[in-house]
Scaffold this motif. Structure first.
Motif, PDB file in Angstrom:
ATOM      1  N   ASN A 123       0.724  -1.414   0.020  1.00 20.47           N
ATOM      2  CA  ASN A 123      -0.017  -0.047  -0.040  1.00 20.47           C
ATOM      3  C   ASN A 123       0.864   1.136   0.165  1.00 20.47           C
ATOM      4  N   THR A 124       2.281   1.247  -0.011  1.00 23.59           N
ATOM      5  CA  THR A 124       2.969   2.024  -0.131  1.00 23.59           C
ATOM      6  C   THR A 124       4.385   1.924  -0.554  1.00 23.59           C
ATOM      7  N   GLY A 125       4.935   2.774  -1.189  1.00 21.19           N
ATOM      8  CA  GLY A 125       6.318   2.639  -1.560  1.00 21.19           C
ATOM      9  C   GLY A 125       7.308   2.558  -0.559  1.00 21.19           C
ATOM     10  N   ASP A 126       8.499   2.348  -0.570  1.00 17.25           N
ATOM     11  CA  ASP A 126       9.352   2.265   0.541  1.00 17.25           C
ATOM     12  C   ASP A 126      10.433   3.425   0.242  1.00 17.25           C
ATOM     13  N   ARG A 127      10.669   4.404   1.206  1.00 17.56           N
ATOM     14  CA  ARG A 127      11.358   5.439   0.917  1.00 17.56           C
ATOM     15  C   ARG A 127      13.066   5.030   0.809  1.00 17.56           C
ATOM     16  N   ALA A 128      13.430   4.167   1.430  1.00 19.37           N
ATOM     17  CA  ALA A 128      14.705   3.588   1.263  1.00 19.37           C
ATOM     18  C   ALA A 128      15.183   2.838  -0.049  1.00 19.37           C
ATOM     19  N   ILE A 129      14.204   1.895  -0.459  1.00 18.62           N
ATOM     20  CA  ILE A 129      14.536   0.933  -1.438  1.00 18.62           C
ATOM     21  C   ILE A 129      13.782   1.774  -2.777  1.00 18.62           C
ATOM     22  N   SER A 130      12.800   2.496  -2.615  1.00 23.21           N
ATOM     23  CA  SER A 130      12.229   3.243  -3.661  1.00 23.21           C
ATOM     24  C   SER A 130      11.911   2.621  -5.172  1.00 23.21           C
ATOM     25  N   ASN A 131      12.532   2.952  -6.035  1.00 30.46           N
ATOM     26  CA  ASN A 131      12.430   2.520  -7.481  1.00 30.46           C
ATOM     27  C   ASN A 131      12.892   1.085  -7.697  1.00 30.46           C
ATOM     28  N   GLN A 132      13.826   0.602  -6.733  1.00 29.25           N
ATOM     29  CA  GLN A 132      14.631  -0.512  -6.829  1.00 29.25           C
ATOM     30  C   GLN A 132      13.566  -1.918  -6.695  1.00 29.25           C
ATOM     31  N   PHE A 133      12.285  -1.438  -6.425  1.00 28.25           N
ATOM     32  CA  PHE A 133      11.556  -2.691  -6.437  1.00 28.25           C
ATOM     33  C   PHE A 133      10.904  -2.920  -7.933  1.00 28.25           C
ATOM     34  N   THR A 134      11.335  -1.932  -8.917  1.00 35.37           N
ATOM     35  CA  THR A 134      10.826  -2.331 -10.324  1.00 35.37           C
ATOM     36  C   THR A 134      11.593  -3.330 -10.814  1.00 35.37           C
ATOM     37  N   LYS A 135      11.088  -4.194 -11.541  1.00 34.62           N
ATOM     38  CA  LYS A 135      11.682  -5.481 -11.976  1.00 34.62           C
ATOM     39  C   LYS A 135      11.298  -5.370 -13.654  1.00 34.62           C
ATOM     40  N   SER A 136      12.390  -4.621 -14.325  1.00 33.86           N
ATOM     41  CA  SER A 136      11.904  -4.476 -15.848  1.00 33.86           C
ATOM     42  C   SER A 136      12.967  -5.303 -16.472  1.00 33.86           C
ATOM     43  N   GLY A 137      13.575  -6.325 -15.960  1.00 32.19           N
ATOM     44  CA  GLY A 137      14.353  -7.119 -16.774  1.00 32.19           C
ATOM     45  C   GLY A 137      13.893  -8.119 -17.638  1.00 32.19           C
ATOM     46  N   TYR A 138      12.571  -8.131 -17.951  1.00 34.94           N
ATOM     47  CA  TYR A 138      11.648  -9.229 -18.722  1.00 34.94           C
ATOM     48  C   TYR A 138      12.151  -9.259 -20.212  1.00 34.94           C
ATOM     49  N   PRO A 139      12.523  -8.209 -20.581  1.00 35.27           N
ATOM     50  CA  PRO A 139      13.090  -8.237 -22.370  1.00 35.27           C
ATOM     51  C   PRO A 139      14.335  -9.246 -22.535  1.00 35.27           C
ATOM     52  N   LEU A 140      14.927  -9.499 -21.413  1.00 35.58           N
ATOM     53  CA  LEU A 140      16.017 -10.664 -21.542  1.00 35.58           C
ATOM     54  C   LEU A 140      15.506 -11.851 -21.204  1.00 35.58           C
ATOM     55  N   GLY A 141      14.520 -12.218 -20.874  1.00 29.81           N
ATOM     56  CA  GLY A 141      14.034 -13.517 -20.537  1.00 29.81           C
ATOM     57  C   GLY A 141      12.495 -13.582 -20.780  1.00 29.81           C
ATOM     58  N   ILE A 142      11.911 -14.314 -20.056  1.00 31.67           N
ATOM     59  CA  ILE A 142      10.284 -14.538 -20.299  1.00 31.67           C
ATOM     60  C   ILE A 142       9.649 -14.176 -19.029  1.00 31.67           C
ATOM     61  N   MET A 143       8.463 -14.182 -19.225  1.00 29.83           N
ATOM     62  CA  MET A 143       7.509 -13.846 -17.994  1.00 29.83           C
ATOM     63  C   MET A 143       6.125 -14.965 -17.999  1.00 29.83           C
ATOM     64  N   VAL A 144       5.920 -15.754 -17.208  1.00 31.67           N
ATOM     65  CA  VAL A 144       4.885 -16.695 -17.152  1.00 31.67           C
ATOM     66  C   VAL A 144       4.032 -16.392 -15.812  1.00 31.67           C
ATOM     67  N   ASN A 145       2.693 -16.737 -16.070  1.00 28.07           N
ATOM     68  CA  ASN A 145       1.630 -16.530 -14.926  1.00 28.07           C
ATOM     69  C   ASN A 145       1.816 -17.720 -13.988  1.00 28.07           C
ATOM     70  N   ASN A 146       0.967 -17.703 -12.996  1.00 27.05           N
ATOM     71  CA  ASN A 146       1.159 -18.905 -11.946  1.00 27.05           C
ATOM     72  C   ASN A 146       0.402 -20.121 -12.485  1.00 27.05           C
ATOM     73  N   GLN A 147      -0.038 -20.123 -13.826  1.00 24.87           N
ATOM     74  CA  GLN A 147      -0.474 -21.413 -14.361  1.00 24.87           C
ATOM     75  C   GLN A 147       0.531 -22.072 -15.297  1.00 24.87           C
ATOM     76  N   GLY A 148       1.898 -21.096 -15.531  1.00 26.46           N
ATOM     77  CA  GLY A 148       2.809 -21.457 -16.120  1.00 26.46           C
ATOM     78  C   GLY A 148       2.828 -21.165 -17.679  1.00 26.46           C
ATOM     79  N   ASP A 149       1.991 -19.991 -18.101  1.00 25.28           N
ATOM     80  CA  ASP A 149       1.803 -19.639 -19.494  1.00 25.28           C
ATOM     81  C   ASP A 149       2.285 -18.216 -19.633  1.00 25.28           C
ATOM     82  N   ARG A 150       3.144 -18.112 -20.868  1.00 23.10           N
ATOM     83  CA  ARG A 150       3.408 -16.790 -21.124  1.00 23.10           C
ATOM     84  C   ARG A 150       2.135 -16.050 -21.521  1.00 23.10           C
ATOM     85  N   PHE A 151       2.039 -14.702 -21.228  1.00 21.16           N
ATOM     86  CA  PHE A 151       1.050 -13.765 -21.576  1.00 21.16           C
ATOM     87  C   PHE A 151       1.220 -12.406 -22.324  1.00 21.16           C
TER      88      PHE A 151
END
Length: 527
Positions: free
Chosen positions: A282-310
């Protein structure tokens, strides 16, 4: 000891993010006798969502020589190994139109693009420290830093540094700031409709601040789960808040209620990203801030919890997809996904997002082991997960075999895909599609982090003066930043949000100062 609130001022700014501070400094610089900035947050939450950004600014420029005088991190070691192509007005305009499906307001977009370079140079003159974004916007390929995605500038120390620099500039220009001060009601002249002040609440008491001009810069409604559900749709109340918890849409509703401000833009749209599933919801973390972003997906793939790409993880450079892929994740079962890489691409992940002390990593020496460990983290179909990786690898390998001359290059759209003649996927990965087949393997669990909402108020693009439902300017009222509607629809080009705040904040401050002085605002792009 807190300062006593003033009873009147020339220009009142509501909101302490990049847009608000830009407006306040501009107003003071253009001769407003007294400028006051208020925010409902306490001082240790100053900066709105701007604080939580990486500090990236997208601007039109003519290349490295244009940007070099702005930045403080070009040195003898890197000066000769930088590849940074010009990013023209046409490039910027094309990207804005392309990612918003042509819906962006033409006049707002034109001003954003054509003012972008000068507005950032203006910020630099106010003391905002800029750097080339080596860590986020360049890959070192064959010994050279290759900048990509039309964006090269960031502020030193990201959003944290940006806000500190803004606070210093405001202090230098005698802008008075007041925290824990909530705007409750706009006061309008019953005969002319002009906004003449604001009723505020502080320490449980009500006060009136009379002003000759008021600038709204209080953000969108991204931290309000009720409004997210109401405007963005079902399940958006479950999205994680990426930034400040204080952007709850109060000032949007206040302007619509009190002065019949016209609504504009994409009220069902927002900027949302792949966000660490272990982050606070419900809120950002003032210390970690933008580092919670996870934008490395172009280097790999993403699957949902059913195991499918979307999604097609490689459909475009990350700058043009990250703000919409959060929505795609939220639409998956339970609103979560797993990002997956192997030994070939793990070294390319950015440390500030994926280092061990920032994210909980799921490591394995085989795809089967990775599946087992992901099951423990919420994956519901182990075999589908394995089948998805197997099918992906077969298609990626077939494409590599058919196109041996193609070179994998994360700094360009390299055409290395899954769409071979022999094997092709129904949902392609259009670029950067290497087989995920070399141990060790890595997965990270992500969810949707909402950054800011796109719906807002209609303005005169030249001055950011707020329009009424009758399409007339509301005298004395301006609107900038996330509160301004009409610029972004469904998506946005990365870095253009902060640029918008600076461009229109600067214009609003100039117009507000002219109004306070009783003169006609001068419409121009340069100071």
């Amino acid at each position: 000891m807190s300062q006593d609130l003033p009873s009147k001022c020339d220009v009142l700014v509501i909101g302490s993010g990049n847009a608000g501070f830009s407006a306040a400094t501009s107003a003071a610089q253009h001769g407003a006798g007294s400028v006051v900035l208020i925010d409902k947050c306490p001082e240790d939450w100053a900066g709105g969502n701007s604080y939580f950004t990486a500090g990236a600014f997208r601007i039109a420029h003519t290349g490295l020589k244009d940007l070099q005088p702005l930045v403080n991190n070009i040195n003898a070691d890197n000066a000769g190994v930088i590849d940074l192509d010009p990013y023209t007005h046409s490039d910027f305009q094309h990207d804005l139109s392309r990612v918003t499906a042509g819906r962006s307001d033409v006049s707002l977009g034109r001003i954003l693009v054509h003012d972008s370079n000068d507005a950032i140079k203006w910020l630099a003159r106010q003391g905002v420290r800029f750097q080339l974004s080596f860590n986020r916007q360049a890959y070192k390929v064959n010994g050279r830093y290759k900048f990509w995605g039309g964006m090269a500038l960031m502020t030193e120390d990201g959003g944290k540094g940006l806000i500190e620099d803004h606070k210093r500039a405001a202090h230098k220009h005698d802008v008075r700031t007041f925290w824990s001060t909530t705007a409750r009601r706009l006061l309008a002249n019953p005969e002319t409709g002009a906004v003449q002040g604001v009723v505020v609440e502080r320490d449980g008491k009500s006060y009136t601040i009379e002003s000759k001009a008021t600038i709204l810069a209080a953000g969108g409604f991204e931290a309000n789960p009720r409004m997210r559900c109401q405007y963005l749709g079902p399940n958006w109340d479950l999205a994680y808040v990426r930034g400040t918890p204080y952007n709850t849409g109060d000032c949007l509703e206040m302007a619509i209620r009190d002065v019949s401000a016209k609504q504009a833009g994409n009220w069902s749209g927002c900027h949302s990203v792949a966000w660490d599933a272990d982050a606070p919801p419900n809120t950002g973390d003032r210390a970690i801030s933008n580092q919670f972003t996870k934008s490395g997906y172009p280097l790999g793939i993403m699957v949902n919890n059913q195991g499918d790409r979307f999604v097609d993880e490689g459909v475009d450079l990350r700058n043009y997809t990250y703000a919409k892929f959060g929505k795609a994740i939220l639409a998956q079962p339970d609103g979560v996904a797993f990002q997956i890489w192997d030994a070939k691409t793990i070294p390319w992940l950015r440390a500030e997002e994926y280092r061990d002390d920032i994210v909980r990593k799921i490591r394995a020496s085989s795809i089967e082991e990775l599946a087992d460990k992901c099951v423990a983290e919420g994956l519901q179909s182990r075999q589908r997960f394995i089948d998805t990786l197997t099918t992906f690898n077969r298609a990626a390998s077939a494409h590599r075999k058919e196109h041996p001359s193609l070179t994998w290059d994360p700094a360009v759209k390299d055409g290395v895909s899954t769409q071979a003649r022999e094997h092709r996927l129904q949902l392609p990965k259009s670029n950067w599609a290497l087989p995920i087949d070399e141990a060790p393997f890595l997965a990270v669990k992500v969810t949707c982090g909402v950054t800011f909402t796109f719906g807002g108020l209609a303005v005169n693009p030249e001055t950011a003066a707020v329009l009424s439902t009758s399409n007339r300017e509301i005298p004395g009222l301006f609107c900038v930043g996330e509160m301004m509607g009409g610029l972004f629809y469904g998506n946005y080009p990365g870095g253009s949000g902060l640029t918008s705040g600076a461009v229109f904040g600067r214009r609003a401050g100039r117009a507000a100062a002219s109004l306070a002085a009783g003169t006609t605002p001068e419409v121009r792009s340069n100071l």
